[in-house]
Design an enzyme around this catalytic site. Sequence first.
Site, PDB file in Angstrom:
ATOM      1  N   TYR A  41       0.776  -1.124   0.113  1.00  0.00           N
ATOM      2  CA  TYR A  41      -0.349   0.352   0.190  1.00  0.00           C
ATOM      3  C   TYR A  41       0.939   1.219  -0.033  1.00  0.00           C
ATOM      4  O   TYR A  41       1.662   1.671   1.068  1.00  0.00           O
ATOM      5  CB  TYR A  41      -0.704   0.187   1.532  1.00  0.00           C
ATOM      6  CG  TYR A  41      -1.514   1.216   1.405  1.00  0.00           C
ATOM      7  CD1 TYR A  41      -2.945   2.026   0.946  1.00  0.00           C
ATOM      8  CD2 TYR A  41      -1.261   2.046   2.473  1.00  0.00           C
ATOM      9  CE1 TYR A  41      -3.665   2.880   0.417  1.00  0.00           C
ATOM     10  CE2 TYR A  41      -1.573   3.141   2.742  1.00  0.00           C
ATOM     11  CZ  TYR A  41      -2.849   3.451   1.728  1.00  0.00           C
ATOM     12  OH  TYR A  41      -3.776   4.728   2.331  1.00  0.00           O
ATOM     13  N   ASP A  56      -0.332  15.184   5.830  1.00  0.00           N
ATOM     14  CA  ASP A  56      -1.335  14.852   4.874  1.00  0.00           C
ATOM     15  C   ASP A  56      -2.848  16.016   5.311  1.00  0.00           C
ATOM     16  O   ASP A  56      -3.318  15.797   6.145  1.00  0.00           O
ATOM     17  CB  ASP A  56      -1.914  13.492   5.449  1.00  0.00           C
ATOM     18  CG  ASP A  56      -2.726  13.366   4.440  1.00  0.00           C
ATOM     19  OD1 ASP A  56      -2.932  13.521   3.380  1.00  0.00           O
ATOM     20  OD2 ASP A  56      -3.024  12.046   5.083  1.00  0.00           O
ATOM     21  N   ASP A  83      -3.272   5.549  -2.322  1.00  0.00           N
ATOM     22  CA  ASP A  83      -3.943   6.632  -1.637  1.00  0.00           C
ATOM     23  C   ASP A  83      -4.478   7.649  -3.290  1.00  0.00           C
ATOM     24  O   ASP A  83      -2.928   8.062  -3.787  1.00  0.00           O
ATOM     25  CB  ASP A  83      -3.564   7.499  -0.725  1.00  0.00           C
ATOM     26  CG  ASP A  83      -4.109   8.203   0.129  1.00  0.00           C
ATOM     27  OD1 ASP A  83      -5.347   8.527  -0.666  1.00  0.00           O
ATOM     28  OD2 ASP A  83      -3.675   8.274   0.970  1.00  0.00           O
ATOM     29  N   ASP A  85      -6.302  10.128  -2.055  1.00  0.00           N
ATOM     30  CA  ASP A  85      -7.137  11.485  -1.781  1.00  0.00           C
ATOM     31  C   ASP A  85      -8.483  11.177  -2.207  1.00  0.00           C
ATOM     32  O   ASP A  85      -8.961  10.057  -2.526  1.00  0.00           O
ATOM     33  CB  ASP A  85      -5.963  12.144  -1.634  1.00  0.00           C
ATOM     34  CG  ASP A  85      -4.585  12.050  -1.054  1.00  0.00           C
ATOM     35  OD1 ASP A  85      -4.350  11.987  -0.260  1.00  0.00           O
ATOM     36  OD2 ASP A  85      -3.755  12.908  -1.844  1.00  0.00           O
ATOM     37  N   HIS A 110      -8.102   3.777  -3.677  1.00  0.00           N
ATOM     38  CA  HIS A 110      -9.086   4.568  -2.746  1.00  0.00           C
ATOM     39  C   HIS A 110      -9.408   6.104  -2.925  1.00  0.00           C
ATOM     40  O   HIS A 110      -8.106   6.351  -3.018  1.00  0.00           O
ATOM     41  CB  HIS A 110      -9.083   3.692  -1.756  1.00  0.00           C
ATOM     42  CG  HIS A 110      -8.094   4.738  -0.727  1.00  0.00           C
ATOM     43  ND1 HIS A 110      -7.562   5.639  -0.031  1.00  0.00           N
ATOM     44  CD2 HIS A 110      -6.749   4.542  -0.043  1.00  0.00           C
ATOM     45  CE1 HIS A 110      -7.245   5.693   0.910  1.00  0.00           C
ATOM     46  NE2 HIS A 110      -6.649   4.934   0.878  1.00  0.00           N
ATOM     47  N   GLU A 112     -11.454   9.464  -1.343  1.00  0.00           N
ATOM     48  CA  GLU A 112     -12.331   9.438  -0.591  1.00  0.00           C
ATOM     49  C   GLU A 112     -13.425  10.303  -0.862  1.00  0.00           C
ATOM     50  O   GLU A 112     -13.031  11.077  -1.757  1.00  0.00           O
ATOM     51  CB  GLU A 112     -11.468  10.349   1.139  1.00  0.00           C
ATOM     52  CG  GLU A 112     -10.989  11.390   0.433  1.00  0.00           C
ATOM     53  CD  GLU A 112      -9.957  11.418   1.153  1.00  0.00           C
ATOM     54  OE1 GLU A 112      -9.414  12.419   1.299  1.00  0.00           O
ATOM     55  OE2 GLU A 112      -8.594  10.121   1.761  1.00  0.00           O
ATOM     56  N   CYS A 120      -5.882  14.385   6.518  1.00  0.00           N
ATOM     57  CA  CYS A 120      -5.244  13.857   7.513  1.00  0.00           C
ATOM     58  C   CYS A 120      -6.739  12.734   8.064  1.00  0.00           C
ATOM     59  O   CYS A 120      -7.175  13.276   8.691  1.00  0.00           O
ATOM     60  CB  CYS A 120      -4.338  12.541   8.150  1.00  0.00           C
ATOM     61  SG  CYS A 120      -4.278  11.150   9.070  1.00  0.00           S
ATOM     62  N   ARG A 157     -14.005   5.080  -0.129  1.00  0.00           N
ATOM     63  CA  ARG A 157     -14.053   5.230   1.702  1.00  0.00           C
ATOM     64  C   ARG A 157     -14.513   7.293   1.535  1.00  0.00           C
ATOM     65  O   ARG A 157     -15.277   7.913   1.168  1.00  0.00           O
ATOM     66  CB  ARG A 157     -12.393   6.099   1.855  1.00  0.00           C
ATOM     67  CG  ARG A 157     -12.189   6.492   2.921  1.00  0.00           C
ATOM     68  CD  ARG A 157     -10.321   6.838   3.154  1.00  0.00           C
ATOM     69  NE  ARG A 157     -10.391   7.546   4.144  1.00  0.00           N
ATOM     70  CZ  ARG A 157      -9.363   8.663   4.637  1.00  0.00           C
ATOM     71  NH1 ARG A 157      -8.107   8.120   3.997  1.00  0.00           N
ATOM     72  NH2 ARG A 157      -8.717   9.477   4.970  1.00  0.00           N
ATOM     73  N   GLU A 189     -13.937   5.210   7.271  1.00  0.00           N
ATOM     74  CA  GLU A 189     -12.893   5.114   7.319  1.00  0.00           C
ATOM     75  C   GLU A 189     -12.688   5.825   9.193  1.00  0.00           C
ATOM     76  O   GLU A 189     -13.472   6.548   9.669  1.00  0.00           O
ATOM     77  CB  GLU A 189     -12.048   6.652   7.013  1.00  0.00           C
ATOM     78  CG  GLU A 189     -11.351   7.634   7.882  1.00  0.00           C
ATOM     79  CD  GLU A 189      -9.536   6.707   7.142  1.00  0.00           C
ATOM     80  OE1 GLU A 189      -9.554   5.402   8.802  1.00  0.00           O
ATOM     81  OE2 GLU A 189      -9.071   6.493   7.380  1.00  0.00           O
ATOM     82  N   ASN A 211      -8.786   0.504   8.100  1.00  0.00           N
ATOM     83  CA  ASN A 211      -7.148   1.265   8.729  1.00  0.00           C
ATOM     84  C   ASN A 211      -6.564   0.773   9.341  1.00  0.00           C
ATOM     85  O   ASN A 211      -7.476   1.581  10.488  1.00  0.00           O
ATOM     86  CB  ASN A 211      -7.326   2.838   7.737  1.00  0.00           C
ATOM     87  CG  ASN A 211      -6.916   3.388   7.503  1.00  0.00           C
ATOM     88  OD1 ASN A 211      -5.580   3.118   7.064  1.00  0.00           O
ATOM     89  ND2 ASN A 211      -6.296   5.003   7.469  1.00  0.00           N
TER      90      ASN A 211
END
Length: 314
Positions: A41, A56, A83, A85, A110, A112, A120, A157, A189, A211
């Site tokens: 990952y 982040d 990631d 974002d 992923h 989000e 983050c 996500r 998340e 996660n």
Amino acid sequence: MTTYGDTLRDRLARDELLVCPGVHDPLTAAVADHVGFDVIYMTGYGTSLSKIGYPDGGFITMPEMIENAGNIQERIDVPLIADADNGYGNATNVIRTVREYIKAGVGGIHIEDQTFPKRCGHTKGRQVIPREEAVGKIAAAADVRDERDEGFVIIARTDARGTGGGSLDEGIERVNAFLDAGADVAFVEGPTDEAELERVGRAVEGPLVYNFVGDLGTSPYVDLDDLESWGFDIVLFPIVSTLSTIANVHADLSVFADDPVESMRRVDEAFSGTPVGSLHEFSGFPEVLEWESAYLPESDREKYEGSIGDELDG
């Protein structure tokens, strides 16, 4: 041709928990690949911190993330989940984002539902976009997957649980809507305890990600067998290599500040105790020599005669 997305799907179909260590650059990825994992990952937090020196908090850009993901995937022999974002904009921006990650060759990403700038998923102050808009972004991502690489894995996500006034119910409803829109895997998340994790496992109608952030975040330490029994399919350990890098480099440089020569000796000894071989071997110089032998004129090998350095079968 089999893609890394196809391979990732095959591994998801095994019906066993996929443990994915987080890496932040090709070097940490090479170490993880040498140790041996089925999937690796790419952490967004670690990428931001290592590549541009910022946390982040929405500072890193799409091209920087994709460049890092492509370089990592090139260095390893297993699928990379990266990631992405919040897709770096609205649904039309997501179209380009997914196209670029597919071009980079990674196994999946992923995306989000946070607003811009994102942050983050384990810090305060997160906000999410309206559900309808978020569903549209996932639908756009799924359409690009279907057009460009059907094997590519879309993980959707939601950060709804961790927003002001957010609820686990909203998070569950969102990821189920994302799955209906074409996502392959769901990612809620920020569940705060085992009871919430069990509830996610019961209520989400598709494959699931957990996660595993540890003490840095809000999600609990849990037994991996429990996660699997609750219905989770992938567990990410996003910052394991980043925290390890910071902790070990800090310890070594603290000794170095007092006695550079002795510190260098200790680092050399510690490295020699690993199973990766010499640094030159680990970094890939033997393969470079194979390329030279295959493609360069024989006269070019004269440069090795009488030169000084590790032989590496040169």
